[in-house]
Write an enzyme that holds these catalytic residues in place. Structure first.
Site, PDB file in Angstrom:
ATOM      1  N   TYR A  61       0.867  -1.177   0.000  1.00 12.84           N
ATOM      2  CA  TYR A  61       0.000   0.000   0.000  1.00 12.84           C
ATOM      3  C   TYR A  61       0.902   1.224   0.000  1.00 12.84           C
ATOM      4  CZ  TYR A  61      -3.463   3.491   1.428  1.00 12.84           C
ATOM      5  OH  TYR A  61      -4.277   4.598   1.486  1.00 12.84           O
ATOM      6  N   LYS A 115       4.211   8.957   9.015  1.00 15.44           N
ATOM      7  CA  LYS A 115       3.858   8.230  10.237  1.00 15.44           C
ATOM      8  C   LYS A 115       4.790   8.525  11.425  1.00 15.44           C
ATOM      9  CE  LYS A 115       1.418   4.408   7.944  1.00 15.44           C
ATOM     10  NZ  LYS A 115      -0.010   4.485   8.206  1.00 15.44           N
ATOM     11  N   ASP A 121       9.388   3.715  -0.360  1.00 13.50           N
ATOM     12  CA  ASP A 121       8.270   4.246   0.419  1.00 13.50           C
ATOM     13  C   ASP A 121       8.522   3.843   1.870  1.00 13.50           C
ATOM     14  OD1 ASP A 121       5.999   4.945   1.674  1.00 13.50           O
ATOM     15  OD2 ASP A 121       4.626   3.915   0.310  1.00 13.50           O
TER      16      ASP A 121
HETATM   17  C1  LIG Z   1       3.848   2.318   3.118  1.00 12.65           C
HETATM   18  C2  LIG Z   1       2.776   3.367   3.103  1.00 12.65           C
HETATM   19  N1  LIG Z   1       2.860   4.374   2.224  1.00 12.65           N
HETATM   20  C3  LIG Z   1       1.957   5.366   2.178  1.00 12.65           C
HETATM   21  C4  LIG Z   1       0.892   5.375   3.045  1.00 12.65           C
HETATM   22  C5  LIG Z   1      -0.115   6.485   2.989  1.00 12.65           C
HETATM   23  O1  LIG Z   1       0.040   7.288   4.102  1.00 12.65           O
HETATM   24  P1  LIG Z   1      -1.163   8.212   4.638  1.00 12.65           P
HETATM   25  O2  LIG Z   1      -2.199   7.288   5.192  1.00 12.65           O
HETATM   26  O3  LIG Z   1      -0.505   9.086   5.672  1.00 12.65           O
HETATM   27  O4  LIG Z   1      -1.668   8.981   3.475  1.00 12.65           O
HETATM   28  C6  LIG Z   1       0.755   4.353   3.991  1.00 12.65           C
HETATM   29  C7  LIG Z   1      -0.366   4.334   4.941  1.00 12.65           C
HETATM   30  O5  LIG Z   1      -0.647   3.374   5.612  1.00 12.65           O
HETATM   31  C8  LIG Z   1       1.719   3.311   4.008  1.00 12.65           C
HETATM   32  O6  LIG Z   1       1.624   2.292   4.870  1.00 12.65           O
END
Ligand SMILES: Cc1ncc(COP(=O)(O)O)c(C=O)c1O
Length: 441
Positions: free
Chosen positions: A139, A264, A236
């Site tokens: 994700y 996060k 990411d």
């Molecule tokens: C690896 C990863 N990238 C991007 C995101 C998206 O982040 P946000 O929920 O702050 O938009 C998440 C969210 O869980 C994630 O786990």
């Protein structure tokens, strides 16, 4: 009905479904009133040891005094000005550049999804190419560029599997999906789309799947493939960054991406995210007068996120937080493996560092296809039994769990004792040995 349920029903009159993200609708239905350290309390006055940790945003513990103090102080004379830069924004950029090895320059936004969106657009702008590669089961945010092949049902694995209606068809088709840990698959995709791929976007540990570790050669192999084909490598690190190491997982793996997205745990629950990389890449953003890739956002650099990130990073600098949460993570994973063995059921304990997840399946856990062997009924029943006993792990299929710096060995040992009891109750209930379902917490 208890107060949580009443509030959710009232909320549903004015908020669709009563919650502000799709994943906050839980079974049992819960609303949280306050959090402190490793514990949270719901509207009905029940206390939980918290391993949900707001999807991993909480690393230091709830309402960490250093974060609260720094944000509160800043709020007295700074929230947002909308021009120039604040001293705090510069201090934060300097801290990120100092700690994250591949980052020479960095810009901030407000969520992980914004960060991956901007990073992908930047990669497209730099390379002049349209396609990207992402991985099945990862994700990377809610936008159309990446919202396909997330937690696919068996029929959707590797197929064209958008996660939502309303997505732009062209965006779905510009995203090529490969298997995590399968360099041959990635190599073949790059051959098929020769000269068209702007970037490979990867969670360096696929924590959304819910804890696929990269094989030793996988991340270096992606680096080589990018170097060979001219695609940019985007790590990411929205989950892994700051949670596993102050320099991100790249500092542990020794593999340097071209661009890094962070979010996060960087700010212990406050809204901020970041995109970093080499100066020659970041200078394409239109924050630079000569830039050609738009970068905007009214709330970028707001004091809440920036000050919270500065306070959090300060706590991480001497390494004691990571030492503590890694030790507790190992204690938890070992304890869960022993519990599953005593119960005589097939289980794999996934996770890394402060993350853990008990999956009910035969190993190995190498790819998203493996994850599909997890016994979802048992998994969900077990989570409900945990919650009923005051241990909060995400009440959703394949949700990972997170340990914070506020947890103690006693918390872990008490949680393990409860886990053994919860697992027995879940197995009994599924075997029809108990008529009573898990109490709704
Ligand atoms: C690896 C990863 N990238 C991007 C995101 C998206 O982040 P946000 O929920 O702050 O938009 C998440 C969210 O869980 C994630 O786990």
């Amino acid at each position: 009905m208890n107060p949580s349920e009443l509030l959710l029903d009232e909320a549903a009159e004015v908020i669709p479904g009563g919650v502000n993200t799709c994943r906050r609708r839980s079974e049992p239905r819960l609303c949280i009133r306050r959090g402190e350290g490793a514990y949270i309390e719901d509207l009905d006055g029940r206390r939980y040891v918290d391993y949900h940790a707001a999807y991993g945003a909480i690393l230091l513990g709830h309402s960490h005094p250093a974060v609260v103090e720094r944000v509160s102080r800043a709020m007295r004379d700074t929230v947002l000005f909308g021009l120039g830069v604040t001293e705090a924004e510069v201090a934060l950029a300097q801290a990120i550049v100092r700690h994250v090895p591949s980052v020479e320059q960095v810009v901030v936004c407000n969520s992980g999804s914004e960060a991956t969106y901007h990073a992908i657009r930047l990669a497209r702008g730099i390379t002049g190419r349209q396609k990207i590669v992402k991985f099945q089961g990862c994700y990377n945010g809610f936008h159309d560029y990446v919202l396909r092949n997330v937690l696919s049902a068996p029929g959707g694995v590797g197929a064209r599997d958008p996660h939502s209606k309303g997505m732009l068809e062209a965006a779905i088709d510009a995203t090529v999906v490969c298997r995590f840990n399968d360099l041959e698959d990635v190599g073949a995709a790059l051959d098929r789309h020769d000269g068209e791929v702007a970037a490979i976007v990867v969670e360096p540990i696929a924590h959304n799947s819910p804890g696929l570790l990269p094989h030793p050669g996988f991340l270096p192999g992606l680096r080589d493939l990018c170097d060979r084909t001219g695609a940019l490598l985007i790590f990411d690190e929205v989950i892994t960054g700051f949670r596993h190491h102050i320099g991100g997982y790249q500092a542990i793996a020794g593999v340097m991406p071209d661009l890094t997205t962070m979010g996060k745990a960087i700010a212990n629950g406050c809204p901020i995210a970041a995109i970093g990389g080499a100066r020659r890449h970041l200078e394409h953003f239109t924050t630079n007068p000569a830039g050609d890739v738009h970068f905007g956002g009214t709330y970028n650099g707001n004091a809440i996120g920036v000050e919270a990130a500065l306070a959090t990073i300060e706590q991480l600098e001497d390494g004691h937080v990571h030492e503590h949460v890694f030790a507790l993570g190992q204690r938890m994973r070992d304890g869960l493996a022993a519990i599953a063995e005593r119960a005589g059921i097939p289980a794999v304990v996934g996770g890394y560092g402060s993350l853990f997840v008990l999956c009910f399946m035969e190993g190995p856990l190498n790819s998203y296809e493996d994850v599909l062997r997890n016994d979802t009924d048992l998994f969900m029943r077990y989570r409900r039994e945990l919650i009923a006993r005051g241990v909060l792990e995400m009440p959703e299929s394949l949700g990972r769990s997170h340990i914070s710096a506020a947890h103690t060995e006693e918390d872990i040992d008490r949680s393990l004792a409860i886990a053994e009891d919860a697992l027995r109750a879940a197995l009994d209930a599924l075997a029809g040995r108990s008529a009573a379902p898990a109490a709704s917490a």
